[in-house]
Design a protein around this motif. Structure first.
Motif, PDB file in Angstrom:
ATOM      1  N   LYS A  71     -74.859  22.403 -51.387  1.00 36.23           N
ATOM      2  CA  LYS A  71     -73.726  21.623 -51.885  1.00 36.23           C
ATOM      3  C   LYS A  71     -73.900  20.154 -51.515  1.00 36.23           C
ATOM      4  CE  LYS A  71     -70.197  25.222 -51.603  1.00 36.23           C
ATOM      5  NZ  LYS A  71     -68.922  25.586 -50.972  1.00 36.23           N
ATOM      6  N   MET A  72     -74.356  19.901 -50.288  1.00 35.62           N
ATOM      7  CA  MET A  72     -74.553  18.529 -49.829  1.00 35.62           C
ATOM      8  C   MET A  72     -75.596  17.826 -50.700  1.00 35.62           C
ATOM      9  SD  MET A  72     -73.435  16.373 -47.634  1.00 35.62           S
ATOM     10  CE  MET A  72     -73.023  16.786 -45.979  1.00 35.62           C
ATOM     11  N   LYS A  73     -76.690  18.532 -51.016  1.00 36.57           N
ATOM     12  CA  LYS A  73     -77.720  17.955 -51.880  1.00 36.57           C
ATOM     13  C   LYS A  73     -77.146  17.600 -53.246  1.00 36.57           C
ATOM     14  CE  LYS A  73     -81.912  20.247 -50.224  1.00 36.57           C
ATOM     15  NZ  LYS A  73     -82.949  21.222 -50.605  1.00 36.57           N
ATOM     16  N   ALA A  74     -76.388  18.524 -53.819  1.00 38.06           N
ATOM     17  CA  ALA A  74     -75.818  18.306 -55.143  1.00 38.06           C
ATOM     18  C   ALA A  74     -74.831  17.138 -55.136  1.00 38.06           C
ATOM     19  CB  ALA A  74     -75.136  19.574 -55.640  1.00 38.06           C
ATOM     20  N   CYS A  75     -74.006  17.082 -54.107  1.00 37.92           N
ATOM     21  CA  CYS A  75     -73.025  15.989 -54.029  1.00 37.92           C
ATOM     22  C   CYS A  75     -73.714  14.644 -53.821  1.00 37.92           C
ATOM     23  CB  CYS A  75     -72.025  16.263 -52.916  1.00 37.92           C
ATOM     24  SG  CYS A  75     -70.930  17.662 -53.255  1.00 37.92           S
ATOM     25  N   ASN A  76     -74.749  14.623 -53.001  1.00 37.87           N
ATOM     26  CA  ASN A  76     -75.488  13.379 -52.774  1.00 37.87           C
ATOM     27  C   ASN A  76     -76.223  12.919 -54.024  1.00 37.87           C
ATOM     28  OD1 ASN A  76     -74.946  12.539 -50.108  1.00 37.87           O
ATOM     29  ND2 ASN A  76     -76.282  14.128 -49.309  1.00 37.87           N
ATOM     30  N   ALA A  77     -76.628  13.871 -54.868  1.00 38.01           N
ATOM     31  CA  ALA A  77     -77.350  13.533 -56.090  1.00 38.01           C
ATOM     32  C   ALA A  77     -76.423  12.965 -57.164  1.00 38.01           C
ATOM     33  CB  ALA A  77     -78.059  14.762 -56.637  1.00 38.01           C
ATOM     34  N   ASP A  78     -75.131  13.177 -57.014  1.00 40.70           N
ATOM     35  CA  ASP A  78     -74.164  12.675 -57.996  1.00 40.70           C
ATOM     36  C   ASP A  78     -74.208  11.149 -58.041  1.00 40.70           C
ATOM     37  OD1 ASP A  78     -71.728  11.827 -59.275  1.00 40.70           O
ATOM     38  OD2 ASP A  78     -70.951  13.838 -58.936  1.00 40.70           O
ATOM     39  N   GLU A  79     -74.227  10.604 -59.250  1.00 39.94           N
ATOM     40  CA  GLU A  79     -74.282   9.148 -59.420  1.00 39.94           C
ATOM     41  C   GLU A  79     -73.111   8.448 -58.734  1.00 39.94           C
ATOM     42  OE1 GLU A  79     -76.513   6.953 -60.762  1.00 39.94           O
ATOM     43  OE2 GLU A  79     -77.814   8.706 -60.772  1.00 39.94           O
ATOM     44  N   LYS A  80     -71.947   9.061 -58.763  1.00 38.40           N
ATOM     45  CA  LYS A  80     -70.772   8.436 -58.159  1.00 38.40           C
ATOM     46  C   LYS A  80     -70.972   8.262 -56.653  1.00 38.40           C
ATOM     47  CE  LYS A  80     -65.786   8.723 -58.114  1.00 38.40           C
ATOM     48  NZ  LYS A  80     -64.596   9.470 -58.493  1.00 38.40           N
ATOM     49  N   ALA A  81     -71.589   9.255 -56.007  1.00 35.62           N
ATOM     50  CA  ALA A  81     -71.812   9.186 -54.564  1.00 35.62           C
ATOM     51  C   ALA A  81     -72.734   8.027 -54.210  1.00 35.62           C
ATOM     52  CB  ALA A  81     -72.392  10.493 -54.048  1.00 35.62           C
ATOM     53  N   LYS A  82     -73.647   7.707 -55.104  1.00 36.58           N
ATOM     54  CA  LYS A  82     -74.609   6.639 -54.842  1.00 36.58           C
ATOM     55  C   LYS A  82     -73.965   5.254 -54.886  1.00 36.58           C
ATOM     56  CE  LYS A  82     -78.456   9.330 -56.603  1.00 36.58           C
ATOM     57  NZ  LYS A  82     -79.462   9.474 -57.650  1.00 36.58           N
ATOM     58  N   THR A  83     -72.845   5.131 -55.586  1.00 37.42           N
ATOM     59  CA  THR A  83     -72.212   3.823 -55.728  1.00 37.42           C
ATOM     60  C   THR A  83     -71.075   3.586 -54.742  1.00 37.42           C
ATOM     61  OG1 THR A  83     -70.686   4.650 -57.412  1.00 37.42           O
ATOM     62  CG2 THR A  83     -72.772   3.719 -58.184  1.00 37.42           C
ATOM     63  N   LEU A  84     -70.568   4.645 -54.112  1.00 36.61           N
ATOM     64  CA  LEU A  84     -69.435   4.504 -53.199  1.00 36.61           C
ATOM     65  C   LEU A  84     -69.897   4.169 -51.786  1.00 36.61           C
ATOM     66  CD1 LEU A  84     -67.304   7.554 -54.341  1.00 36.61           C
ATOM     67  CD2 LEU A  84     -66.958   5.167 -54.957  1.00 36.61           C
ATOM     68  N   LYS A  85     -69.006   3.532 -51.049  1.00 39.99           N
ATOM     69  CA  LYS A  85     -69.285   3.159 -49.652  1.00 39.99           C
ATOM     70  C   LYS A  85     -68.083   3.522 -48.784  1.00 39.99           C
ATOM     71  CE  LYS A  85     -73.051   0.600 -50.536  1.00 39.99           C
ATOM     72  NZ  LYS A  85     -74.087   1.421 -51.039  1.00 39.99           N
ATOM     73  N   GLY A  86     -68.325   3.719 -47.511  1.00 36.61           N
ATOM     74  CA  GLY A  86     -67.264   3.890 -46.518  1.00 36.61           C
ATOM     75  C   GLY A  86     -66.318   5.042 -46.772  1.00 36.61           C
ATOM     76  N   ASP A  87     -65.021   4.744 -46.641  1.00 43.25           N
ATOM     77  CA  ASP A  87     -63.991   5.769 -46.763  1.00 43.25           C
ATOM     78  C   ASP A  87     -63.958   6.389 -48.153  1.00 43.25           C
ATOM     79  OD1 ASP A  87     -63.233   5.471 -44.137  1.00 43.25           O
ATOM     80  OD2 ASP A  87     -61.605   4.054 -44.582  1.00 43.25           O
ATOM     81  N   GLU A  88     -64.250   5.588 -49.197  1.00 42.35           N
ATOM     82  CA  GLU A  88     -64.255   6.131 -50.556  1.00 42.35           C
ATOM     83  C   GLU A  88     -65.333   7.203 -50.689  1.00 42.35           C
ATOM     84  OE1 GLU A  88     -64.841   2.628 -52.906  1.00 42.35           O
ATOM     85  OE2 GLU A  88     -62.701   2.419 -53.291  1.00 42.35           O
ATOM     86  N   ARG A  89     -66.504   6.940 -50.099  1.00 40.73           N
ATOM     87  CA  ARG A  89     -67.609   7.908 -50.167  1.00 40.73           C
ATOM     88  C   ARG A  89     -67.256   9.159 -49.381  1.00 40.73           C
ATOM     89  NH1 ARG A  89     -72.307  10.025 -48.440  1.00 40.73           N
ATOM     90  NH2 ARG A  89     -74.062   9.999 -49.866  1.00 40.73           N
TER      91      ARG A  89
END
Length: 99
Positions: A71-89
């Motif tokens: 699940k962690m791999k899949a979530c990290n691969a999501d484009e949205k995760a790559k653009t977020l920082k800090g609390d939003e991520r």
């Protein structure tokens, strides 16, 4: 005139039922859809082609439920995760891992 109103009422009722059904279809992804996304996010799936990819995806989808690491791999691969920082991520990752 009353037949016209009756037909109009029936048509309206049918269209509302169809709209409600369409809204249900756009709900949260099913378990199968989630597994498919996790398998597609796997690095191996990106480099395989043709029959090799089909075999990999088949095996991946047959496997037991995704582990926390998957699940962690899949979530990290999501484009949205790559653009977020800090609390939003953190919030995004938390929600993604709950799926």
């Amino acid at each position: 005139m009353s037949k016209l109103l009756s037909l109009l009422a029936v048509g309206l009722a049918l269209s509302l039922g169809t709209a409600a059904h369409a809204a249900e279809d756009k709900a949260a992804p099913t378990k199968q859809q989630s597994k498919m996304a996790a398998c597609n996010a796997d690095e191996k799936a990106k480099t395989l082609k043709g029959d090799e990819r089909k075999a990999f995806m088949s095996e991946c989808l047959k496997n037991k439920p995704a582990t926390q690491q998957d699940k962690m791999k899949a979530c990290n691969a999501d484009e949205k995760a790559k653009t977020l920082k800090g609390d939003e991520r953190k919030a995004f990752m938390s929600e993604c891992l709950k799926k």
